[in-house]
Design an enzyme around this catalytic site. Structure first.
Site, PDB file in Angstrom:
ATOM      1  N   GLU A 262      -2.532 -13.147   5.739  1.00  0.00           N
ATOM      2  CA  GLU A 262      -2.804 -12.372   6.654  1.00  0.00           C
ATOM      3  C   GLU A 262      -2.799 -10.751   5.551  1.00  0.00           C
ATOM      4  OE1 GLU A 262       0.812 -13.453   8.644  1.00  0.00           O
ATOM      5  OE2 GLU A 262       0.136 -15.493   8.821  1.00  0.00           O
TER       6      GLU A 262
ATOM      7  N   LYS B 248      -1.073  -7.670   5.544  1.00  0.00           N
ATOM      8  CA  LYS B 248       0.403  -7.072   6.272  1.00  0.00           C
ATOM      9  C   LYS B 248       0.098  -5.897   6.934  1.00  0.00           C
ATOM     10  CE  LYS B 248       4.774  -6.545   3.664  1.00  0.00           C
ATOM     11  NZ  LYS B 248       5.190  -4.761   4.362  1.00  0.00           N
TER      12      LYS B 248
ATOM     13  N   ASP C   2       1.395  -2.465   8.303  1.00  0.00           N
ATOM     14  CA  ASP C   2       3.278  -1.458   7.937  1.00  0.00           C
ATOM     15  C   ASP C   2       3.859  -1.368   9.547  1.00  0.00           C
ATOM     16  OD1 ASP C   2       4.626  -0.344   6.710  1.00  0.00           O
ATOM     17  OD2 ASP C   2       3.257   1.131   6.399  1.00  0.00           O
TER      18      ASP C   2
ATOM     19  N   TYR D  21       3.016 -13.670  14.236  1.00  0.00           N
ATOM     20  CA  TYR D  21       3.067 -13.943  12.952  1.00  0.00           C
ATOM     21  C   TYR D  21       3.090 -15.150  12.595  1.00  0.00           C
ATOM     22  CZ  TYR D  21       5.980 -11.274  11.061  1.00  0.00           C
ATOM     23  OH  TYR D  21       7.278 -11.197  11.308  1.00  0.00           O
TER      24      TYR D  21
ATOM     25  N   LYS E  56       1.516  -6.434  -2.499  1.00  0.00           N
ATOM     26  CA  LYS E  56       1.527  -5.250  -1.699  1.00  0.00           C
ATOM     27  C   LYS E  56       0.020  -4.231  -2.531  1.00  0.00           C
ATOM     28  CE  LYS E  56       5.402  -3.780  -0.882  1.00  0.00           C
ATOM     29  NZ  LYS E  56       5.969  -3.087   0.294  1.00  0.00           N
TER      30      LYS E  56
ATOM     31  N   CYS F 271      -0.026  40.937  -2.963  1.00  0.00           N
ATOM     32  CA  CYS F 271      -1.029  40.137  -4.509  1.00  0.00           C
ATOM     33  C   CYS F 271      -0.908  39.554  -5.289  1.00  0.00           C
ATOM     34  CB  CYS F 271      -2.442  40.529  -4.223  1.00  0.00           C
ATOM     35  SG  CYS F 271      -2.969  39.311  -5.462  1.00  0.00           S
TER      36      CYS F 271
ATOM     37  N   CYS G  90      -4.038  41.068  -7.721  1.00  0.00           N
ATOM     38  CA  CYS G  90      -3.394  42.392  -8.016  1.00  0.00           C
ATOM     39  C   CYS G  90      -2.757  42.780  -7.652  1.00  0.00           C
ATOM     40  CB  CYS G  90      -4.966  43.130  -7.444  1.00  0.00           C
ATOM     41  SG  CYS G  90      -4.865  42.863  -5.750  1.00  0.00           S
TER      42      CYS G  90
ATOM     43  N   CYS H 121      -5.020  39.122   1.068  1.00  0.00           N
ATOM     44  CA  CYS H 121      -5.172  40.338   0.512  1.00  0.00           C
ATOM     45  C   CYS H 121      -6.005  40.729   0.780  1.00  0.00           C
ATOM     46  CB  CYS H 121      -5.118  39.895  -1.691  1.00  0.00           C
ATOM     47  SG  CYS H 121      -5.859  41.631  -2.843  1.00  0.00           S
TER      48      CYS H 121
ATOM     49  N   CYS I 103      -9.556  42.806  -6.663  1.00  0.00           N
ATOM     50  CA  CYS I 103      -8.157  42.123  -6.885  1.00  0.00           C
ATOM     51  C   CYS I 103      -9.439  41.062  -7.878  1.00  0.00           C
ATOM     52  CB  CYS I 103      -8.353  41.260  -6.153  1.00  0.00           C
ATOM     53  SG  CYS I 103      -7.313  39.956  -6.259  1.00  0.00           S
TER      54      CYS I 103
HETATM   55  O1  D41 Z   1       1.723  -8.408   8.852  1.00  0.00           O
HETATM   56  C1  D41 Z   1       3.395  -8.372   8.675  1.00  0.00           C
HETATM   57  N1  D41 Z   1       4.023  -7.422   8.537  1.00  0.00           N
HETATM   58  C2  D41 Z   1       3.722 -10.161   8.353  1.00  0.00           C
HETATM   59  C3  D41 Z   1       5.219  -9.795   8.077  1.00  0.00           C
HETATM   60  C4  D41 Z   1       3.505 -11.188   8.204  1.00  0.00           C
HETATM   61  N2  D41 Z   1       2.219 -10.761   8.047  1.00  0.00           N
HETATM   62  N3  D41 Z   1       3.493 -12.385   7.687  1.00  0.00           N
HETATM   63  C5  D41 Z   1       5.177 -12.586   7.680  1.00  0.00           C
HETATM   64  N4  D41 Z   1       5.727 -13.594   7.709  1.00  0.00           N
HETATM   65  C6  D41 Z   1       6.542 -13.656   7.090  1.00  0.00           C
HETATM   66  C7  D41 Z   1       7.458 -14.549   6.874  1.00  0.00           C
HETATM   67  C8  D41 Z   1       6.562 -15.819   6.036  1.00  0.00           C
HETATM   68  C9  D41 Z   1       8.853 -14.627   6.281  1.00  0.00           C
HETATM   69  C10 D41 Z   1       7.225 -15.784   7.888  1.00  0.00           C
HETATM   70  C11 D41 Z   1       5.887 -11.426   7.800  1.00  0.00           C
HETATM   71  C12 D41 Z   1       7.066 -11.704   7.376  1.00  0.00           C
HETATM   72  N5  D41 Z   1       7.603 -12.351   7.317  1.00  0.00           N
HETATM   73  C13 D41 Z   1       7.683 -10.120   7.800  1.00  0.00           C
HETATM   74  N6  D41 Z   1       8.068  -9.359   8.288  1.00  0.00           N
HETATM   75  C14 D41 Z   1       8.486  -8.351   7.874  1.00  0.00           C
HETATM   76  C15 D41 Z   1       9.675  -8.448   7.064  1.00  0.00           C
HETATM   77  C16 D41 Z   1       9.247 -10.250   7.030  1.00  0.00           C
END
Ligand code: D41
Length: 683
Positions: free
Chosen positions: A117, A119, A121, A232, A320, A414, A417, A432, A437
């Site tokens: 998936e 992640k 933010d 999720y 990450k 300036c 100059c 300036c 200059c």
């Molecule tokens: O998209 C996310 N930020 C995301 C966070 C995700 N797609 N899956 C997640 N799955 C988990 C578990 C596996 C522990 C159920 C998570 C997070 N945890 C999570 N988000 C913040 C702390 C953990």
């Protein structure tokens, strides 16, 4: 009122509630609206009316609840029924292979498939549904205890207030889902723009905006914020059966939850690594920010075998992306002087690697920006790098202040100059105004020799800097006296390159009027104004003799350009300089009327913008947006405000946001400011 009457009204309210919920789901979860906004609003208005008269009909799952409730004085806290765990982090492919090997060893098989998936933010939350109705929303908090944000969660349109009963069977009696609350990049920008206008502090990024919006004591404020959710996973899920994570997500989808469309399943570990590479690219085009990918063992029996550690499951890991934001220290703020004398502050940073690129300087734009963000010398600051644009300082880290920080003051002289500077009224820029200059001279000469000007091939920035620093070049006219001996004495100049430069200078001496006027670098006189002057006057003599009113009368030329042209040719030093150029062999060719000479000065025919639909976004440095718009229109472009399938070209200035994302996703040609200028100047 008779029972019969009340029953009718109750039926109407229930129908409206059901229909509104359905439309809301189509719009915000499925991203596929079925009715117009106007119709939706009318239905909502009617329902509010009914519920006001009959408060008993205003159930907690009524769509009217999305507008927010009475403000709180503080948030209650509550425990999660099962802790919300966190994720271990991986930073490279080897970490993922190690993860896979650990999992394979514990499961005693290599046959493991993963669901991956993006992640998101944002902010992790949990939603509780009892008998299909949303009854509690909690922030993740420390994983064990969170804040009760139920009223706020109800305002998020993609949070179902009531579950959609599955076709076969009934709603789970007790269901907790977990997901991430976000604000998409485009909405974030709009929100910040509004806050700037209202003089409210800006959010540093979409994540902070989402957090700040969700943690409002007044949920009516939250209702005004464009929050979204993706689900999720689950907490306790009584009556929900699934063998796989992907299957679980499918079921959640049928219950009305929003599931990220970029989720992939059935992947081997190698395919997981491929998908990561793909997401790194896709990231640029996604409408929201992601900071990596979450990898989950798909088989739920496997998940149970693997179990959990103290804080995180053994069956999942976050991979990450390299961070695009880093903190570092501003060691100094220097001031650069541009061609027209504008002073631009630049942050000198303790070098820091951001996403694999060393960053030692960052743009600060102007004094207003420094003051608005309260950026000081020696501040620890958050620096952001996005794509290929110049890194910028997002904000100071106030918690790191020691008291030794120094407020930056724009110099009143300036830095090059040393003559006094001036801040023009109603303009953010400090300038300036000394015409001789050295810093300006360097920039002016670079402009003079550039492609759209005299086009002196081989005379690069470094060479110009040296020639000015060594007191060889004092004016444009001096360029035409440069000889091989002088040039070959410069750093990194061999005899051969010196000869090439001399040849280029010689060749440039015959110059069309349009390029000559451009090269002079008069304020507000870029290449389209130069063309208009040519078309109106044809010869240099006529341009020089033109009166302010005559120039201002030209369609497409404004009073600022007219004033600047007149002022330029009134200046005796400028006249002497032109005379000297002519004495040094420069021949200014009269302008050839349009159509006779397609090679020169006829922007409309040659311009790549001719007949194209162009959108401008982000901030431009060398010209204003309206200038850019004007010049594009002069070259036959249609300039519009929003990106669509009809857009041919997107010009992306600094800090371009959602329009850039959209353009990329539509495959629209994107050009940056340098390319825009180059193309305009070709025209
Ligand atoms: O998209 C996310 N930020 C995301 C966070 C995700 N797609 N899956 C997640 N799955 C988990 C578990 C596996 C522990 C159920 C998570 C997070 N945890 C999570 N988000 C913040 C702390 C953990």
């Amino acid at each position: 009122m008779t029972d019969q009457n009340f029953n009718d009204i109750k039926q109407e309210a229930l129908l409206l509630q059901e229909q509104l919920a359905e439309h809301n789901h189509s719009y915000h979860v499925l991203d596929d609206p079925v009715i117009s906004d106007g119709e939706y609003d009318r239905m909502m208005k009617r329902l509010i009316e009914i519920e006001k008269l009959h408060p008993a009909l205003s159930t907690p799952d009524s769509p009217t609840r999305r507008v927010g409730a009475t403000p709180l004085t503080s948030f209650d806290t509550a425990d999660h029924s099962t802790p919300m765990q966190s994720l271990d982090n991986a930073f490279n492919d080897q970490d993922i292979i190690d993860f896979h090997n650990r999992v394979a060893k514990l499961l005693e098989t290599d046959e493991i498939r993963y669901t991956v998936e993006p992640k998101l933010d944002g902010l992790a939350v949990e939603l509780r549904y009892e008998q299909g109705i949303l009854t509690l929303a909690l922030t993740r908090g420390d994983g064990t205890t969170g804040e009760v944000i139920t009223d706020n969660a109800r305002t998020i349109n993609s949070v179902p207030l009531k579950l959609t009963p599955p076709p076969q069977g009934k709603n789970p009696g007790f269901l907790e889902v977990r997901g991430e609350v976000i604000i998409n990049s485009r909405d974030f920008e709009t929100l910040n723009k509004k806050r700037l206008e209202m003089d409210e502090p800006l959010f540093a990024n979409p994540r902070n905006a989402a957090a700040g919006s969700l943690r409002q004591l007044d949920s009516r404020v939250t209702a005004q914020r464009p929050l979204e959710i993706f689900i999720y996973g689950t907490g306790i899920a009584r009556g929900l059966e699934a063998n796989s994570h992907a299957g679980l997500l499918d079921t959640l989808k049928t219950l009305g939850f929003r599931i990220n469309p970029e989720i992939r399943t059935g992947l081997t570990v190698t395919e997981v690594l491929d998908r990561f590479k793909e997401l790194e690219v896709l990231r640029e085009n996604l409408p929201y920010e992601i900071d990596g990918m979450v990898i989950k063992v798909d088989d739920i029996a496997f998940q149970n075998t693997l179990g959990v550690k103290a804080k995180s499951p053994r069956w999942a890991i976050a991979y990450k992306f390299p961070a695009m934001e880093e903190t570092t220290v501003i060691t100094d703020i220097k001031v650069q002087v541009g061609r027209t004398g504008t002073l631009t502050p630049v942050a000198i940073l303790e070098p820091v690697s951001i996403g694999g690129v060393m960053v030692a300087r960052a743009s600060l734009h102007n004094m207003d920006e420094i003051q608005r963000k309260d950026i000081r010398i020696k501040d620890t600051v958050l620096v952001k790098r996005a794509g290929d644009v110049i890194p910028k300082v997002v904000k100071p880290v106030i918690a790191k202040r020691t008291g030794d920080e120094e407020v930056f003051v724009m110099p009143d002289h300036c830095p090059v100059c040393h003559s006094p500077v001036r801040r023009l009224e109603n303009e953010a820029a400090v300038k300036c105004i000394n015409a001789s200059c050295q810093a300006q001279l360097k920039q002016r000469i670079k402009h003079f020799v550039s492609k759209a000007g005299f086009d002196m091939d081989g005379l690069g920035a470094k060479l110009v800097d040296q020639l000015v620093d060594r007191d060889i070049l004092h004016s444009f006219a001096d360029l035409f006296t440069l000889d091989k001996v002088t040039l070959s004495a410069m750093d990194r100049m061999g005899d051969k390159s010196a000869a090439n430069v001399v040849r280029a200078i010689e060749k440039s001496k015959r110059v069309p009027l349009k390029r000559f006027l451009f090269a002079l670098g008069m304020d507000h006189t870029g290449d389209s104004a130069a063309l208009l002057l040519c078309e109106a006057f044809s010869t240099l003599g006529a341009v020089m003799a033109a009166k302010n009113e005559e120039i201002a009368a030209i369609d497409g030329i404004g009073p600022k350009t007219a004033a600047s042209v007149v002022m330029f040719f009134e200046n005796q030093e400028n006249l002497a300089m032109i005379e000297e150029m002519v004495n040094n062999g420069v021949v200014i060719e009269d302008h050839q009327a349009l159509g006779n000479n397609l090679g020169e000065g006829t922007g409309v025919q040659k311009s790549i913008f001719n007949g194209k639909t162009v959108v401008l976004t982000g901030s431009l440095v060398t010209m204003t947006r309206s200038e850019a718009k004007k010049r594009l229109q002069e070259q036959g472009a249609k300039v519009t405000g929003s990106v669509s399938a009809k857009t041919d070209i997107l010009v992306a200035g600094e800090s371009s946001g959602s329009k850039l994302t959209k353009a990329r996703s539509l495959g629209v040609t994107v050009m940056d400011e340098d390319e825009l200028t180059a193309q305009l100047n070709k025209g």
